[in-house]
Design a protein around this motif. Structure first.
Motif, short mmCIF file in Angstrom:
data_model
loop_
_atom_site.label_atom_id
_atom_site.label_comp_id
_atom_site.label_asym_id
_atom_site.label_seq_id
_atom_site.Cartn_x
_atom_site.Cartn_y
_atom_site.Cartn_z
N GLU A 45 0.91 -1.16 0.14
CA GLU A 45 0.05 -0.04 -0.11
C GLU A 45 0.79 1.09 0.00
O GLU A 45 1.93 1.32 0.87
CB GLU A 45 -0.85 -0.19 1.19
N VAL A 46 0.62 2.09 -0.93
CA VAL A 46 1.12 3.40 -0.97
C VAL A 46 0.82 4.55 -0.28
O VAL A 46 1.54 5.32 0.27
CB VAL A 46 1.60 3.73 -2.39
N ALA A 47 -0.55 4.65 -0.16
CA ALA A 47 -1.24 5.48 0.38
C ALA A 47 -2.70 5.10 0.49
O ALA A 47 -3.29 4.49 -0.11
CB ALA A 47 -1.25 7.08 -0.62
N THR A 48 -3.21 6.05 1.54
CA THR A 48 -4.54 5.97 1.82
C THR A 48 -5.30 7.27 1.69
O THR A 48 -4.68 8.30 2.33
CB THR A 48 -5.31 5.37 3.37
N LEU A 49 -6.15 7.56 1.01
CA LEU A 49 -6.81 8.89 0.54
C LEU A 49 -8.16 8.87 1.49
O LEU A 49 -9.03 8.45 1.05
CB LEU A 49 -6.95 8.97 -0.95
N THR A 50 -8.04 9.72 2.61
CA THR A 50 -9.07 9.94 3.55
C THR A 50 -9.59 11.23 3.16
O THR A 50 -8.76 12.31 3.17
CB THR A 50 -8.70 9.50 4.74
N GLY A 51 -10.97 11.44 3.41
CA GLY A 51 -11.69 12.67 3.53
C GLY A 51 -12.90 12.66 3.12
O GLY A 51 -13.78 13.55 3.48
N HIS A 52 -13.37 11.60 2.29
CA HIS A 52 -14.70 11.37 1.89
C HIS A 52 -15.59 11.09 3.19
O HIS A 52 -15.06 10.28 4.06
CB HIS A 52 -14.95 10.74 0.64
N ALA A 53 -16.97 11.36 3.07
CA ALA A 53 -17.70 10.87 4.33
C ALA A 53 -18.53 9.72 4.08
O ALA A 53 -19.48 9.24 4.86
CB ALA A 53 -18.74 12.23 4.71
N ALA A 54 -18.63 9.18 2.82
CA ALA A 54 -19.25 8.04 2.34
C ALA A 54 -18.62 7.32 1.51
O ALA A 54 -17.42 7.84 0.79
CB ALA A 54 -20.58 8.80 1.74
N GLU A 55 -19.15 6.24 0.58
CA GLU A 55 -18.40 5.48 -0.36
C GLU A 55 -17.86 6.08 -1.21
O GLU A 55 -18.36 7.17 -1.91
CB GLU A 55 -19.56 4.49 -0.88
#
Length: 415
Positions: free
Chosen positions: A211-221
């Motif tokens: 895994e290179v990165a996790t892109l977090t920020g959305h509040a749903a799917e």
């Protein structure tokens, strides 16, 4: 820097330069997105010579010949009629997706039976069954233009990377906390991006499987995602009504695009990476500047949800497909609706341009797919024979083969 050779790219029109620098062979492309059969080749050669140091005076005749070949290709009249070639009973349980490799010589199908299958287009024979997922195989892709790897995303929360030649599994990407519903290779085929019901997208290294990165920020799917054509940015569309632009190198969110009032059905970059188009359940499409994140237009007119949206390869046209049973073509520059495609008796869930940009293909719940003339909006062909709704359709790279996937559990190939 020493120019080694030219490569021609027909769709979208361009010339690829292969050159040597510091002992390494590199490539760069001259995009000719505005090229038409009427373009003056001598003027264009002079223009290219001014902006591209690799194109010296001695090369200008070669470049002119390449431009003439591109114009000749553009001038070819498209009278191709598609004939039904074969039907494949691909899986026992329902299909989820179909996808071609670049040439269209092979295609893949995903299914509720937990497998992805690789098929030979010409003969209709199955080449490989990719087994190993423990739930529905929902998202599938070839690493085009190479076509030597396949990525699958499953409701079992994992994604897998496979060898397209042997069917061997290279890596299993583990880390998502919920179903994976969309995925894509970057253009260099060094990364896979996955989007999940756990509200995140992740980037995975094709070589190492890490895994290179996790892109977090959305509040749903995260329902859809797309790399730009140089692989520097990724765009994600979510059930939370927002769209995010991410810097791939750092994994940071660059912009959050707000304005839609319904879940996002699809997101796509144009070829030159300057614009993003988004379709939404709020019945509209929006056009955004990739650099600023600014909304430059809302494309309205549909009476029901917009289920799919896409650019043509040159990035000058946008096509939308809606639950209202119509499709529309808009100008990416003037934002005007140019034509409305009417004829389907049910919602249109998929739309795509052929590589030439002269035809559109639509898939509908009315059990038919249709081929349309982009300029006039006239329906040229109705592809009939499926016995249930068609949810997937695609052209191959040359635009002379079509594949359709239906809830009747079959794929149909049209030549």
């Amino acid at each position: 820097m020493k120019l080694k050779r030219f490569l021609l790219r027909y769709y979208p029109p361009g010339i690829i330069l292969e050159y040597e620098k510091g002992g390494f062979v590199r490539t760069k492309s001259i995009d000719l997105l505005d090229l038409t059969p009427e373009t003056n080749p001598d003027e264009l050669v002079a223009e290219i010579g001014q902006s591209e140091p690799l194109i010296t005076e001695s090369r200008s005749d070669q470049v002119k010949q390449l431009i003439l070949r591109l114009q000749q290709k553009q001038g070819q009249q498209d009278h191709h009629r598609f004939c039904f070639s074969k039907e494949l009973k691909a899986h026992i349980l329902p299909l989820t997706n179909v996808a071609f490799d670049k040439s269209g010589s092979r295609f893949i199908t995903g299914s509720y039976d937990r497998t992805c299958r690789v098929w030979d287009t010409a003969s209709g024979t199955e080449l490989h069954t990719l087994e190993g997922h423990r739930n529905v195989v929902y998202a599938i892709a070839f690493n085009n233009p190479y076509g030597d790897k396949i990525a699958t995303g499953s409701f079992d929360k994992t994604s897998k990377l496979w060898c397209a030649e042997t069917g061997k599994c290279f890596h299993t990407f583990r880390g998502h906390m919920a179903e994976i519903v969309c995925l894509a290779f970057n253009p260099q085929s060094t990364l896979v991006a996955t989007g999940s019901m756990d509200t995140t997208a992740k980037l995975w290294d094709v070589e190492t499987g890490e895994e290179v990165a996790t892109l977090t920020g959305h509040a749903a799917e995260v329902l859809s995602l797309c790399f730009n054509t140089v692989g520097s940015q990724l765009v994600t569309g979510s059930f939370d009504h927002t769209v995010a632009i991410w810097d791939v190198a750092s994994g940071r969110r660059v912009h959050i695009l707000m304005g839609h009032t319904g879940e996002i059905s699809n997101v796509q970059f144009n070829w030159d990476c300057s614009l993003i188009v988004t379709g939404s359940m709020d019945k509209t499409c929006k056009l955004w500047e990739a650099v600023s994140g600014k909304c430059v237009a809302s494309l309205v007119g549909h009476k029901e949800e917009v289920l799919d949206v896409c650019f043509d390869l040159s990035g000058q046209l946008i096509a939308t497909a809606s639950a209202d049973g119509t499709a529309r073509v808009f100008s990416a520059t003037t934002h005007q609706c140019l034509v409305t495609l009417k004829g389907h008796d049910g919602e249109i869930s998929k739309i795509c341009f052929n590589p030439q940009g002269s035809r559109l293909l639509t898939a509908s719940s009315d059990k038919t797919a249709r081929v349309w003339d982009v300029q006039s909006g006239v329906c040229l062909q109705v592809l009939e024979g499926h016995t249930d709704e068609i949810f997937s359709c695609a052209f191959n790279y040359e635009g002379e083969i079509i594949i359709t996937g239906s809830k009747d559990n079959t794929c149909r190939i049209w030549h």
